[in-house]
Write an enzyme that holds these catalytic residues in place. Structure first.
Site, PDB file in Angstrom:
ATOM      1  N   LYS A 107      58.408  80.745  47.865  1.00 23.69           N
ATOM      2  CA  LYS A 107      59.391  79.666  47.834  1.00 23.69           C
ATOM      3  C   LYS A 107      59.697  79.387  46.375  1.00 23.69           C
ATOM      4  CE  LYS A 107      61.348  77.244  51.118  1.00 23.69           C
ATOM      5  NZ  LYS A 107      61.545  77.653  52.520  1.00 23.69           N
TER       6      LYS A 107
HETATM    7  P1  NAD Z   1      70.577  71.501  53.718  1.00 27.20           P
HETATM    8  O1  NAD Z   1      70.530  71.193  52.274  1.00 27.20           O
HETATM    9  O2  NAD Z   1      71.657  72.388  54.239  1.00 27.20           O
HETATM   10  O3  NAD Z   1      70.605  70.151  54.566  1.00 27.20           O
HETATM   11  C1  NAD Z   1      69.655  69.152  54.409  1.00 27.20           C
HETATM   12  C2  NAD Z   1      70.119  67.961  55.212  1.00 27.20           C
HETATM   13  O4  NAD Z   1      69.120  66.955  55.200  1.00 27.20           O
HETATM   14  C3  NAD Z   1      71.394  67.327  54.643  1.00 27.20           C
HETATM   15  O5  NAD Z   1      72.230  66.943  55.717  1.00 27.20           O
HETATM   16  C4  NAD Z   1      70.847  66.091  53.931  1.00 27.20           C
HETATM   17  O6  NAD Z   1      71.811  65.064  53.810  1.00 27.20           O
HETATM   18  C5  NAD Z   1      69.738  65.714  54.874  1.00 27.20           C
HETATM   19  N1  NAD Z   1      68.779  64.808  54.320  1.00 27.20           N
HETATM   20  C6  NAD Z   1      68.151  64.840  53.128  1.00 27.20           C
HETATM   21  N2  NAD Z   1      67.326  63.795  52.999  1.00 27.20           N
HETATM   22  C7  NAD Z   1      67.423  63.090  54.158  1.00 27.20           C
HETATM   23  C8  NAD Z   1      66.827  61.913  54.650  1.00 27.20           C
HETATM   24  N3  NAD Z   1      65.932  61.245  53.921  1.00 27.20           N
HETATM   25  N4  NAD Z   1      67.170  61.480  55.905  1.00 27.20           N
HETATM   26  C9  NAD Z   1      68.059  62.138  56.651  1.00 27.20           C
HETATM   27  N5  NAD Z   1      68.647  63.277  56.231  1.00 27.20           N
HETATM   28  C10 NAD Z   1      68.345  63.734  55.009  1.00 27.20           C
HETATM   29  O7  NAD Z   1      69.133  72.098  54.080  1.00 27.20           O
HETATM   30  P2  NAD Z   1      68.724  73.022  55.302  1.00 27.20           P
HETATM   31  O8  NAD Z   1      68.806  74.431  54.851  1.00 27.20           O
HETATM   32  O9  NAD Z   1      69.422  72.579  56.518  1.00 27.20           O
HETATM   33  O10 NAD Z   1      67.159  72.674  55.403  1.00 27.20           O
HETATM   34  C11 NAD Z   1      66.681  71.564  56.143  1.00 27.20           C
HETATM   35  C12 NAD Z   1      65.215  71.784  56.456  1.00 27.20           C
HETATM   36  O11 NAD Z   1      65.080  73.008  57.197  1.00 27.20           O
HETATM   37  C13 NAD Z   1      64.293  71.940  55.242  1.00 27.20           C
HETATM   38  O12 NAD Z   1      63.029  71.445  55.562  1.00 27.20           O
HETATM   39  C14 NAD Z   1      64.204  73.452  55.076  1.00 27.20           C
HETATM   40  O13 NAD Z   1      63.041  73.852  54.389  1.00 27.20           O
HETATM   41  C15 NAD Z   1      64.168  73.873  56.528  1.00 27.20           C
HETATM   42  N6  NAD Z   1      64.544  75.263  56.784  1.00 27.20           N
HETATM   43  C16 NAD Z   1      65.752  75.752  56.396  1.00 27.20           C
HETATM   44  C17 NAD Z   1      66.066  77.073  56.701  1.00 27.20           C
HETATM   45  C18 NAD Z   1      67.416  77.661  56.375  1.00 27.20           C
HETATM   46  O14 NAD Z   1      67.683  78.794  56.810  1.00 27.20           O
HETATM   47  N7  NAD Z   1      68.289  76.973  55.673  1.00 27.20           N
HETATM   48  C19 NAD Z   1      65.155  77.892  57.358  1.00 27.20           C
HETATM   49  C20 NAD Z   1      63.931  77.345  57.752  1.00 27.20           C
HETATM   50  C21 NAD Z   1      63.642  76.032  57.466  1.00 27.20           C
END
Ligand code: NAD
Length: 419
Positions: A107
């Site tokens: 990461k």
């Molecule tokens: P992203 O940046 O696209 O979206 C994050 C979202 O979370 C945004 O809508 C943001 O406004 C919201 N957010 C942030 N703080 C917040 C809060 N306190 N309350 C409510 N909403 C809040 O990120 P993503 O890629 O969607 O990742 C989200 C989660 O999923 C993370 O934990 C990431 O590690 C995990 N994840 C992502 C992927 C991927 O392929 N992108 C894969 C596996 C896991």
């Protein structure tokens, strides 16, 4: 003294110790399984639009090289520190091993606030970060992907920066790229689609039907928005959604297509409506069949785990549930079925693996091929986890982690100390 500190790393360590106890791993073997092989810290200096110079901290943690190159996302977040990055790398390892991918976990990220950067500043941060990482990454060493705060465009800048230094196009250095730059169809949607698919599998097990069920989704970025849209396609009514700017709830159901359009246009949910506005602090404890935390870590805690009123807790985010909350949810196993993060959000890295394989071979599949294979991989992992739960009566999280940890342990035992 370890450099790996902070609450998120403490969570990853505690989860590992629980599973190491369950697997009867001797104490002498545990540090080598838990602690990352490498942590890299770099300075990321950039010029701001108003002519200042600003230096961000960039990180990359590579957990182990036992099964192949490391693989993992890149997070842009103002609070990022090396302990959080290490925890996310460790979870990636167990996730890749659970789903049978030939990777160790990694990461990385930069402690910047992507919502406050202009597009030019975001490009400057991204290119400089990748430039600093060039000695430490490679298609057979460490392959980056998107995570919170980064997206397909950032991956395109990473790939382009790496390629310029190599003097040739190296698409396989990152995954989650735009399809026009060597990405694969369906990667952007993969994590959310995987979440929804596994909710479907959990519903089968619990003899529930998607049609007529309800869901609440926290976080409306890549994972949250696609999870909500795919669940809605399956017939699930979406009662509530939130991001860091807004929170909406309507017991009659929200118009998900309209929310997705608004988010795509404005980048955030704020301004979508003046009606149905809800309190983000209570969203997670409102009644629903499926609760999808898809934002940040540590939102299901000792304080609210007793109050969540969902039948299925589908962990789209990494690390949304603290060990203290787990102890409460373990007592409520008959009421709340947890799809643990390393299984629930594995769709992203599975399709990233497909993208890497296609880039290496320069042989591209269509979207339906990727989706079929994604479901096959997730079904296999879900079945293995449930078999272990049924055999040993352990919580779903412990079963999933145990399969991942054991696979890495077996490989380390036959290989020796190097990887
Ligand atoms: P992203 O940046 O696209 O979206 C994050 C979202 O979370 C945004 O809508 C943001 O406004 C919201 N957010 C942030 N703080 C917040 C809060 N306190 N309350 C409510 N909403 C809040 O990120 P993503 O890629 O969607 O990742 C989200 C989660 O999923 C993370 O934990 C990431 O590690 C995990 N994840 C992502 C992927 C991927 O392929 N992108 C894969 C596996 C896991």
């Amino acid at each position: 003294m370890s450099i790996y500190t902070g609450p998120v790393f403490a969570m990853a360590r505690e989860q590992f110790q629980t599973v190491a106890d369950y697997l009867d791993i001797p104490p002498s073997e545990r540090d080598r399984l838990l602690y990352p092989k490498r942590a890299i810290t770099v300075s990321v200096p950039v010029h701001t639009d108003d002519g200042r110079e600003i230096v961000y901290q960039g990180y990359r943690v590579q957990h182990h090289l036992t099964l192949g190159p490391t693989k993992g996302g890149t997070r842009y977040s103002p609070k990022l520190d090396v302990g959080e990055v290490a925890a996310l790398a460790i979870w990636m390892s167990w996730k890749c091993a659970l789903t049978g991918l030939p990777y160790g976990g990694a990461k990385g990220g930069v402690n910047c606030d992507p919502y406050k950067l202009s597009r030019r500043e975001l490009e400057a941060v991204s290119r400089r970060y990748m430039q600093e990482m060039i000695p430490f990454v490679g298609p057979h060493t460490d392959v980056m992907a998107p995570d919170m705060g980064t997206n397909e465009q950032v991956m395109a800048w990473f790939m382009d920066t790496y390629s310029m230094y190599q003097g040739q196009t190296v698409t396989e250095i990152v995954t989650g790229k735009p399809v026009s730059a060597g990405g694969t169809e369906g990667r952007r949607e993969a994590t959310g689609r995987g979440v929804a698919h596994l909710v479907g599998r959990a519903m089968e097990r619990l003899q529930m039907k998607p049609a007529g069920s309800t869901a609440i989704v926290q976080g409306f970025g890549n994972v949250g928005s696609v999870s909500a849209a795919t669940l809605a396609e399956m017939g699930v009514k979406i009662l509530g959604v939130s991001d860091h700017t807004a929170c909406y709830h309507d017991p009659k159901g929200l118009d998900v297509a309209s929310l997705v359009r608004h988010q795509a246009q404005h980048g955030v949910l704020a301004g979508w409506s003046t009606e149905a506005v809800a309190d983000p602090d209570t969203l997670l404890t409102l009644p629903c069949d499926v609760l999808v935390p898809a934002a940040v870590e540590q939102v299901i805690t000792g304080a609210n785990a007793g109050q969540v009123k969902c039948r299925i807790l589908a962990e789209g985010a990494n690390g949304p549930t603290t060990p203290e909350a787990d102890r409460i949810l373990n007592q409520r196993r008959g009421e709340v079925f947890v799809i643990p993060d390393i299984l629930c959000n594995a769709g992203g890295v599975v399709v990233s693996y497909f993208e890497w394989v296609q880039d290496l071979q320069q042989f591209f599949w269509d979207e339906s091929e990727g989706l079929k294979r994604l479901r096959h991989v997730l079904d296999g992992a879900f079945t293995r986890v449930m078999a272990r739960v049924d055999r040993d009566s352990v919580p779903n999280r412990d079963a999933a982690l145990a399969i991942g940890v054991q696979k890495v342990r077996d490989a380390k035992q036959v290989r020796g100390l190097f990887p």
